[in-house]
Design a protein around this motif. Structure first.
Motif, PDB file in Angstrom:
ATOM      1  N   MET A 160      -1.741 -10.057   6.466  1.00 36.44           N
ATOM      2  CA  MET A 160      -2.991  -9.532   5.923  1.00 36.44           C
ATOM      3  C   MET A 160      -2.945  -8.018   5.775  1.00 36.44           C
ATOM      4  O   MET A 160      -3.488  -7.462   4.824  1.00 36.44           O
ATOM      5  CB  MET A 160      -4.151  -9.938   6.830  1.00 36.44           C
ATOM      6  CG  MET A 160      -5.503  -9.471   6.355  1.00 36.44           C
ATOM      7  SD  MET A 160      -6.861 -10.096   7.385  1.00 36.44           S
ATOM      8  CE  MET A 160      -6.806  -8.973   8.780  1.00 36.44           C
ATOM      9  N   ILE A 161      -2.297  -7.328   6.715  1.00 41.19           N
ATOM     10  CA  ILE A 161      -2.277  -5.868   6.628  1.00 41.19           C
ATOM     11  C   ILE A 161      -0.983  -5.317   6.044  1.00 41.19           C
ATOM     12  O   ILE A 161      -0.968  -4.182   5.600  1.00 41.19           O
ATOM     13  CB  ILE A 161      -2.567  -5.208   7.992  1.00 41.19           C
ATOM     14  CG1 ILE A 161      -1.517  -5.546   9.040  1.00 41.19           C
ATOM     15  CG2 ILE A 161      -3.945  -5.604   8.492  1.00 41.19           C
ATOM     16  CD1 ILE A 161      -1.769  -4.882  10.389  1.00 41.19           C
ATOM     17  N   LYS A 162       0.084  -6.104   6.013  1.00 41.79           N
ATOM     18  CA  LYS A 162       1.377  -5.539   5.614  1.00 41.79           C
ATOM     19  C   LYS A 162       1.934  -6.081   4.310  1.00 41.79           C
ATOM     20  O   LYS A 162       2.861  -5.510   3.750  1.00 41.79           O
ATOM     21  CB  LYS A 162       2.425  -5.833   6.703  1.00 41.79           C
ATOM     22  CG  LYS A 162       2.206  -5.128   8.014  1.00 41.79           C
ATOM     23  CD  LYS A 162       3.361  -5.489   8.956  1.00 41.79           C
ATOM     24  CE  LYS A 162       3.307  -4.703  10.248  1.00 41.79           C
ATOM     25  NZ  LYS A 162       4.443  -5.040  11.135  1.00 41.79           N
ATOM     26  N   GLU A 189       0.803  -6.790   1.216  1.00 40.62           N
ATOM     27  CA  GLU A 189       0.468  -6.231  -0.100  1.00 40.62           C
ATOM     28  C   GLU A 189       0.302  -7.292  -1.185  1.00 40.62           C
ATOM     29  O   GLU A 189       0.623  -7.084  -2.345  1.00 40.62           O
ATOM     30  CB  GLU A 189       1.498  -5.165  -0.519  1.00 40.62           C
ATOM     31  CG  GLU A 189       1.611  -4.045   0.507  1.00 40.62           C
ATOM     32  CD  GLU A 189       2.305  -2.789   0.010  1.00 40.62           C
ATOM     33  OE1 GLU A 189       2.562  -2.657  -1.199  1.00 40.62           O
ATOM     34  OE2 GLU A 189       2.594  -1.908   0.863  1.00 40.62           O
ATOM     35  N   LYS A 196      -2.697  -8.502  -2.052  1.00 39.97           N
ATOM     36  CA  LYS A 196      -4.075  -8.540  -2.567  1.00 39.97           C
ATOM     37  C   LYS A 196      -4.209  -8.042  -3.996  1.00 39.97           C
ATOM     38  O   LYS A 196      -4.968  -8.598  -4.783  1.00 39.97           O
ATOM     39  CB  LYS A 196      -4.989  -7.767  -1.622  1.00 39.97           C
ATOM     40  CG  LYS A 196      -4.995  -8.351  -0.215  1.00 39.97           C
ATOM     41  CD  LYS A 196      -5.732  -7.467   0.749  1.00 39.97           C
ATOM     42  CE  LYS A 196      -5.098  -7.461   2.118  1.00 39.97           C
ATOM     43  NZ  LYS A 196      -4.051  -6.405   2.263  1.00 39.97           N
ATOM     44  N   ARG A 197      -3.458  -6.999  -4.317  1.00 39.94           N
ATOM     45  CA  ARG A 197      -3.544  -6.469  -5.677  1.00 39.94           C
ATOM     46  C   ARG A 197      -3.168  -7.548  -6.694  1.00 39.94           C
ATOM     47  O   ARG A 197      -3.898  -7.797  -7.664  1.00 39.94           O
ATOM     48  CB  ARG A 197      -2.625  -5.248  -5.819  1.00 39.94           C
ATOM     49  CG  ARG A 197      -2.720  -4.538  -7.147  1.00 39.94           C
ATOM     50  CD  ARG A 197      -1.789  -3.325  -7.182  1.00 39.94           C
ATOM     51  NE  ARG A 197      -0.398  -3.709  -7.035  1.00 39.94           N
ATOM     52  CZ  ARG A 197       0.409  -4.021  -8.046  1.00 39.94           C
ATOM     53  NH1 ARG A 197      -0.042  -3.972  -9.294  1.00 39.94           N
ATOM     54  NH2 ARG A 197       1.665  -4.362  -7.835  1.00 39.94           N
ATOM     55  N   SER A 244      12.167  -6.766   7.168  1.00 39.33           N
ATOM     56  CA  SER A 244      10.792  -6.372   7.487  1.00 39.33           C
ATOM     57  C   SER A 244       9.817  -6.639   6.346  1.00 39.33           C
ATOM     58  O   SER A 244      10.196  -7.026   5.239  1.00 39.33           O
ATOM     59  CB  SER A 244      10.764  -4.880   7.817  1.00 39.33           C
ATOM     60  OG  SER A 244      11.017  -4.135   6.634  1.00 39.33           O
ATOM     61  N   PHE A 280       8.523  -4.325   4.834  1.00 30.37           N
ATOM     62  CA  PHE A 280       8.844  -3.355   3.776  1.00 30.37           C
ATOM     63  C   PHE A 280       9.570  -4.069   2.634  1.00 30.37           C
ATOM     64  O   PHE A 280       9.406  -3.727   1.468  1.00 30.37           O
ATOM     65  CB  PHE A 280       9.697  -2.213   4.328  1.00 30.37           C
ATOM     66  CG  PHE A 280       8.974  -1.363   5.332  1.00 30.37           C
ATOM     67  CD1 PHE A 280       7.768  -0.767   5.014  1.00 30.37           C
ATOM     68  CD2 PHE A 280       9.495  -1.164   6.602  1.00 30.37           C
ATOM     69  CE1 PHE A 280       7.089   0.025   5.935  1.00 30.37           C
ATOM     70  CE2 PHE A 280       8.831  -0.380   7.530  1.00 30.37           C
ATOM     71  CZ  PHE A 280       7.624   0.217   7.195  1.00 30.37           C
ATOM     72  N   SER A 324       6.800  -6.742   1.080  1.00 34.62           N
ATOM     73  CA  SER A 324       5.772  -6.075   0.274  1.00 34.62           C
ATOM     74  C   SER A 324       6.328  -5.607  -1.065  1.00 34.62           C
ATOM     75  O   SER A 324       5.601  -5.542  -2.057  1.00 34.62           O
ATOM     76  CB  SER A 324       5.152  -4.908   1.050  1.00 34.62           C
ATOM     77  OG  SER A 324       6.121  -3.922   1.339  1.00 34.62           O
ATOM     78  N   THR A 325       7.618  -5.302  -1.085  1.00 35.65           N
ATOM     79  CA  THR A 325       8.243  -4.847  -2.339  1.00 35.65           C
ATOM     80  C   THR A 325       8.223  -5.940  -3.403  1.00 35.65           C
ATOM     81  O   THR A 325       8.031  -5.654  -4.590  1.00 35.65           O
ATOM     82  CB  THR A 325       9.699  -4.414  -2.065  1.00 35.65           C
ATOM     83  OG1 THR A 325       9.684  -3.328  -1.138  1.00 35.65           O
ATOM     84  CG2 THR A 325      10.403  -3.983  -3.357  1.00 35.65           C
ATOM     85  N   ILE A 358       2.166   1.221   7.303  1.00 32.77           N
ATOM     86  CA  ILE A 358       2.166  -0.224   7.093  1.00 32.77           C
ATOM     87  C   ILE A 358       0.948  -0.731   6.338  1.00 32.77           C
ATOM     88  O   ILE A 358       0.967  -1.824   5.803  1.00 32.77           O
ATOM     89  CB  ILE A 358       2.318  -1.009   8.420  1.00 32.77           C
ATOM     90  CG1 ILE A 358       1.172  -0.752   9.380  1.00 32.77           C
ATOM     91  CG2 ILE A 358       3.635  -0.661   9.086  1.00 32.77           C
ATOM     92  CD1 ILE A 358       1.268  -1.518  10.696  1.00 32.77           C
ATOM     93  N   GLU A 372      -0.318   1.136   1.480  1.00 37.69           N
ATOM     94  CA  GLU A 372       0.159   0.669   0.160  1.00 37.69           C
ATOM     95  C   GLU A 372       0.426   1.817  -0.817  1.00 37.69           C
ATOM     96  O   GLU A 372       0.232   1.692  -2.023  1.00 37.69           O
ATOM     97  CB  GLU A 372      -0.828  -0.347  -0.454  1.00 37.69           C
ATOM     98  CG  GLU A 372      -1.054  -1.552   0.462  1.00 37.69           C
ATOM     99  CD  GLU A 372      -1.699  -2.758  -0.210  1.00 37.69           C
ATOM    100  OE1 GLU A 372      -1.815  -2.777  -1.453  1.00 37.69           O
ATOM    101  OE2 GLU A 372      -2.084  -3.704   0.519  1.00 37.69           O
TER     102      GLU A 372
END
Lengths: 277, 277
Positions: A60-62, A64, A66-67, A256, A258, A261-262, B61, B64
Motif C-alpha cells: 500500500m505504501i511502497k 506505487e 495507485k496512479r 526490493s 524499488f 514500483s518501477t 519509500i 513516489e
C-alpha cells in the motif's frame, strides 16, 4: 467489517478494512484501492499477494500501483500474508510463521488452526470483497511479489479461467526446490512432498495445469535469484508444457519494492488490457 | 561517508549514505536518488525536507518522486529530520525532540549541542552533496512536507536566489501561530519570539524576504489545516507583500503521503521547468 481508514490518493480512495476471518479464525486486515467511478458501475480487480514479512501495508505504501489503477479504473486489493496475534503460532525467523503464510492451508500443528491462507485468499476474501465493493468478478487479475508471486502463480494455476491475467515480480517459482520452500512447506504441510505440489507453480504445470496471459518480471541483481527464486525452473516448465508466458529479466534490479514500483505501472497496464469489457 | 545501500529504481539509483555531521555532532543518514546520466554531466537537484516523525526513509519509500526524477533527470535528496542516538536529547512526544528538528539551530539546553538542523540542511549537507555527487548547484530546487514544507519555505526565504524553485506540501506556514510551532520553537529557541521570525515563512515575508517560483499544495481534508497549518496566513502574507505564489487547495486530500505522492510528479515537473539549463 471494520473500517480502519480512507485516504484520497490520485483519483480514488485508498481504504483499509478489518474483519473476522472464518478461514484463519483471527481478525484479518486488508487494503483496497478504489478509483473514482460512476455509481452502479463495477470495476475490474487485481489481487496483490505480498512477500515475506509483509502486512497489508507494505504494498500500500511502497508499490506505487495507485496512479496506474486510477488511470485504468482498476480496484487493487492487498491482503495480509498470514494470521497474526497472540493466540497464533509464530516463529522467530522472518521466513516462517506470522508474516510468512505462503498462501497454503496448513495441515500440521501448531499451524493448522490459523494458517489457512489458501482458503483466505482463494475463497473467503474474494467473496467478502465481491459482496461489499464494486468489483466485477468476471474481470479479475492477480499479481504478487516473491512469496506473493508464488501465491499469485499457484492460486491462478489451481483455478484456470478465474483470472484473465496473472503476473508476478520475483516469484518463488518452486517451493519444492528452494530453502524457503523446504522450511515453510515442511512446517505447514509435513514431509509428504507430494502434498506440496499444489503449492508449486512448476509442479502444477508439470501436473497439467495451464493458464493464459502470464507475465513475470525478475531483477538480475536480485540476491535471492539463484538460491531461492530460480526463475529458470518456471521458464523450463512453461516451455516443456508448450505454455505461453512472458518472462522478463530486468537488468540491475534487486528484490526490493524499488524494483516492484518501477514496473508495477507496466503490469497494471498489461492487466488492464486483458480486463477490458 | 559510509555507503549504506544502492537499489536500482526506474532509470536511476536510490542510494543511502551516512556521515559524521559537524553541525549536529552525530552520524546523519540521507537518501539520494540519482537518475542515469552521462559521465561528466551534472544534474539539477531538489532538496526534500520531511515532516514530523520522519527519517530519511519515509519519503524514499512513500513519496513516489523517482519516476518523475528519472524522467526529468533530477537528483532528489532526503535528509533526516533531526539528530538521533543515545547521546542526543529527546522527548516522548512525536512533535518535539528526535524526529522533530524543525530545521532550526537550537539555542536552548539540552537541545543546542546537537539540534543544529538549519546549519545541516542549509550549509553542511549541500556542501557534502556538491562535493560527492554529480549535482549542478546552479540548478537547485527545494520542497518538503508539513514540518518540511516549513523548512523548504524558510530555507528558501532566508536564501533568496539560491533556489530557482520552492514548493511545499501542507506546510506549517507560521510556527509563531500554531501549537506545533509554540512547543518546538519555545523549546529549541526560548521565549524570545523575535528570534523565531527567521523560522517562520509568514514573518520572513513580513520582514521583507522575497522569492520567486513558489508552489504550495494543501489538501482540504487535512486534519491539521485549521489548527496547525493555516495556509491562509501564507496566502495573506504573499498577497500583502505583492509576491507571487501558486497555492492550490486540493479537494478531499488529507495530510498523508497518499496526498504527497499524488502530486509529487506535478511538483517535480514544475521544478524541472525552472531547473532547465
Amino acid at each position: 467489517m471494520e473500517h480502519i481508514s480512507t485516504s484520497r490518493c490520485y483519483a480514488g480512495e485508498q481504504q483499509v478494512w478489518r474483519h473476522e476471518s472464518s478461514s484463519t479464525g483471527t481478525p484479518m486486515t486488508f487494503a483496497i484501492y478504489i478509483p473514482d467511478h460512476e455509481d452502479g458501475t463495477r470495476l475490474p480487480v487485481i489481487w496483490w499477494l505480498s512477500g515475506l514479512t509483509c502486512t497489508h501495508e507494505n504494498a500500500m505504501i511502497k508499490c506505487e500501483y495507485k496512479r496506474a489503477c486510477a488511470e485504468h479504473g482498476i480496484i487493487f486489493v492487498c491482503p495480509d500474508t498470514s494470521p497474526r496475534g497472540e493466540g497464533v503460532a509464530n516463529h522467530d525467523d522472518y521466513d516462517f510463521g506470522q508474516g510468512a503464510g505462503f498462501y497454503v492451508n496448513a495441515t500440521q500443528e501448531p499451524w493448522s488452526p490459523h494458517f489457512q491462507m489458501r482458503s483466505y485468499v482463494e475463497d473467503e476474501l474474494p467473496a467478502l470483497v465481491a459482496a461489499n465493493f464494486p468489483v466485477d468478478m468476471d474481470r479479475q487479475g492477480i499479481s504478487g511479489h516473491s512469496m506473493g508471486g508464488h501465491g499469485a502463480l499457484t492460486v491462478s494455476l489451481r483455478n484456470p479461467g478465474r483470472f484473465r491475467s496473472t503476473s508476478a515480480f520475483a516469484p518463488i517459482v518452486s517451493p519444492l526446490n528452494c530453502p524457503w520452500g523446504d522450511k515453510a512447506l515442511s512446517g505447514y504441510l509435513g514431509d509428504n512432498r507430494a502434498a506440496w505440489r499444489e503449492y508449486d507453480s512448476v509442479a502444477l504445470i508439470e501436473d497439467g495445469a495451464r493458464i493464459e496471459n502470464v507475465l513475470v518480471d525478475q531483477g538480475t541483481a536480485d540476491e535471492w535469484l539463484e538460491g531461492q527464486l530460480k526463475t529458470h525452473l518456471f521458464e523450463n516448465a512453461v516451455r516443456d508444457a508448450g505454455m505461453q508466458a512472458e518472462i522478463r529479466m530486468q537488468e540491475g534490479y534487486d528484490h526490493s519494492y524499488f524494483f516492484v514500483s518501477t514496473f508495477i505501472s507496466d503490469h497494471v497496464a498489461w492487466h488492464a488490457a486483458k480486463l477490458k469489457d
